[in-house]
Design an enzyme around this catalytic site. Sequence first.
Site: not given
Ligand code: R5P
Length: 287
Positions: A189, A215
């Site tokens: 990502k 996540d």
């Molecule tokens: C980032 O490093 C976290 O692990 C999550 O991937 C992130 O906070 C997700 O954010 P969003 O839903 O805004 O893409």
Amino acid sequence: MIVISGSASPKLSLRVAKRLKCKLIKPEMSSFPDGENYTRIDADLKGEHVLVVQSTCYPQNDNLIELCFLIGAVKNLGAERITAFVPYLAYARQDKQFKPGEAISIHTVCKLIEATGATNFVTVDAHHEEIMRNFSIPAYNLTAMPLLGRYLSKLKLKDPVVLGADKGAIERARHVALEMEVEYDYLEKKRITPEKVVIRPKRLDLVNRDVVIVDDIISTGWTIVEAAKMLKHQEARRIYTACTHPVFVGNALRRIRTAGVKKVVTTDTIERKESVVSVASLISNVI
Ligand code: R5P
């Protein structure tokens, strides 16, 4: 042991008190005409081990100050041990200076919790394990991933693969996959702006397989949306997502569903309709 229920975590507090078979106290809370908070705990806590349960989800600053007031009140009432259980720890993503001059917000948050009188600290799936080093008191970072895995394994998925939403999430994916006894990997990502994320496809054979994207946090939802798009392109069968902290900013949930995600599985570190997995057993085991 006595459990104090913070206003951001009423259901979780009740679940924890039930599991620990101990008294649950709901503090008296109100606001002064100028907007300042009033907090009172009407109980004798002398010599007790008190568990204060309060998530620091939105409105983060209000919930944080409430947590500190509760800990302060518990201390004044003579508790011997005060465990701050903060299932979702706000500001954890600002754990370093990305640009010179920035506040390392999480450092201040941890110091605040400790300074108000907590003698132990417990959280769940903190953004980085290193955050615990901001505390001088014993601090524990528990993981809800096996609990999510256990839930997902009951969903009868077809030939499932568990994918960490990014490289940092591979350990989380591993914990989920271990419980489900399936394969795991991660997605590459790149965050372009806080609102825009690009996911580079991995060379995984996902054709006709159910996929679970894992996540720690779903915030704006863009990470999951972009991942779902890519997975569909790779002919994945059904897409699920599981996270510990359902932050769900604005239309995040709708956005994720529109992107074709069949089900969002999450915990009660932030209490939502989708919080089908409780982290109560984690804290009761550690206590
Ligand atoms: C980032 O490093 C976290 O692990 C999550 O991937 C992130 O906070 C997700 O954010 P969003 O839903 O805004 O893409």
